[in-house]
Structures are given as C-alpha cells and as structure tokens.
Design an enzyme around this catalytic site. Structure first.
Site: not given
Length: 282
Positions: A178, A114, A223
């Site tokens: 995300k 990430d 996400k």
C-alpha cells in the site's frame, strides 16, 4: 466470457467497478458510534431497480471493528471485509509493539491488517528491521487474516527506496503493498504506483520461473491510498494495474482503493449527476 477492459466500460460501469474496489476509510480517531453507522450506511449503494453494490472493505481503528461487523451484518453486508491499521501512522521500529497491535487487531475481528513499514528505519539504511517486522506481523495475522504493508512512498520519495521497500514487504509475506497512510503531505502518486506494480509483476514472473504449474504464482495485491477523490483519480490507478497485471488484477483480492471522500463522486457518476469532485483529505 472474457471480462471487459477498463476502456470498454461506460463511466457508470467504471464507477461501479471502482466502488467494488473501495476500502472505505475513516481514520480520524475521533469517531463516534454514529460515525461508524454512517460509514456502514455508505458501504453499499442501490440503483433505481434496487440492485445493490458494496465496497470491498471498511478501514477503521481496531476498537470500532466489533460494532462495524454487527452493523454490517444487520444490513446483510456479510461480504464486506473489515480492515484496520497497526504501527500507525508513524511506522515505528519496535517489532514487539507492532506485533502486539496486530494480534490485538486480529482479536478485534480484523479480516485485514494494514501495518506501516518502519520507513524511517529504511531511510536510515536499516533493511533488517523492516523485513523482520513484516514477517512477525504476518505471523501474527495467522492463516486467514491478510496483511497489507504501508510503505509511505511520499516520504521515501526516491524510486530506489520505493522499490526497496516494495521488495522487503513482498519478501516478508505481505498480501498487499500500500502506498500511504494518508497522514503525510504526499500520499499516493502515479509514479509510486508504477514502481510498486512493477515489483509485484517481477515477483510473479520470478515465481512462474521457479514453480511448477501445479503451484500457481501468488500475486501480491496493490493499494493506493490518500488523495483519491474522483472517478478520474481512481481510473488512473485502475489503468496502471490493468497495464501491469492485466484485467484480472482489477479484483478486490488483488487491488483496493484506499479512500474516504471518493464515494461521493462515484455515486454522483452512478446517478448521472455532474459532480466532478468531492472534498476530503483521504
């Protein structure tokens, strides 16, 4: 047999579904070996009959990944993936540093990275650096490690910038986009989710219009992270995904819930207790 829509599931089934979509997160940077063991212990849950469900992934700082993998394997949780963070949490604009951190994360055993988009650069009008950073970090991930790009939507704030950041991340090769690091004042929000999911849907439509049926469209995952503490919070995002991308979007390969404290509430629902919220910042 067609998969049931979210509204057709019982609360316990919804909680089990949400549990399977969790990126169970511990990013205090002060974890001990005992803390990592506790996270691993929380990665699964058994019902009264002994049936076990597990989260999609654990999200930890890179140095904890080898221990986490060893502990997961000891519990036969081989399918639980390991995620980590790079260029975190400030989203610096030094591409070389982000790439080296990403390569190191892969070497530590990450299945997923990430990376924080250089959102401050984007705020300043620089679109080139964010795109190049995503492209370079995707290359550093190699063939088998997925890249999730954190946009920090609470700081970007405007719909235009969130859309622009989503498009940059998708164009750069992100496997997921995300919302947030969980380290700023405003994290995941329904408004940001709608914008990001719309850009994912638009990208799928674009691919379908230009590719043959022999090459199906690659759906980028989504996400939300930060502030997800209850089943109701999780369902908010699950419903948004289902509306934009269909029930097929509610699969760990396409959707994750980034959270630490929500597990308590999900288990309370699974076990039939009345608890409705859980303390925690992420």
């Amino acid at each position: 047999m067609a998969e049931l829509a979210l509204h057709e599931l019982t609360p316990k089934q919804q909680a089990a579904k949400a549990f399977s979509l969790l990126d169970l997160t511990s990013l205090t940077d002060a974890e001990t070996a005992a803390d990592i063991q506790a996270v691993v212990d929380n990665a699964s849950w058994r019902d009264a009959e002994g049936n076990r469900i597990h989260v999609a992934a654990l999200c930890l700082f890179p140095r904890f990944l080898p221990l986490a993998r060893k502990l997961l394997d000891a519990q036969e949780l081989y399918a639980v993936r390991l995620a980590t963070v790079t260029n975190f949490p400030t989203g610096g604009d030094d591409i070389d540093i982000a790439v080296k951190e990403t390569a190191a994360a892969v070497a530590y055993g990450a299945d997923e990275v990430d990376v924080v988009l250089p959102y401050q650069a984007l705020l300043a009008g620089d679109t080139r650096t964010p795109l190049q950073l995503v492209q370079a970090c995707k290359a550093a991930c190699g063939q088998h490690v997925h890249l999730k790009v954190i946009l920090e939507t609470g700081v970007l704030a405007s719909a235009q910038l969130i859309q622009q950041a989503s498009d940059i991340a998708i164009a750069g090769g992100a496997d997921f986009i995300k919302t947030s690091t969980g380290k700023v004042a405003v994290n995941a929000s329904a408004e940001a989710a709608e914008i990001m999911l719309a850009r994912i849907a638009a990208d799928i439509a674009r691919q379908q219009a230009t590719q043959s049926s022999a090459h199906p469209a690659r759906g980028v995952g989504f996400k939300p992270a930060g502030g997800i503490r209850t089943l109701a919070d999780a369902i908010l995002y699950m419903q948004a995904v289902e509306t934009q991308l269909g029930s097929a979007g509610l699969h760990p390969s396409r959707f994750r819930l980034g959270a630490s404290s929500v597990r308590t509430n999900l288990v309370a629902t699974l076990e039939g207790s009345q608890e409705s919220s859980a303390a925690g910042g992420y």
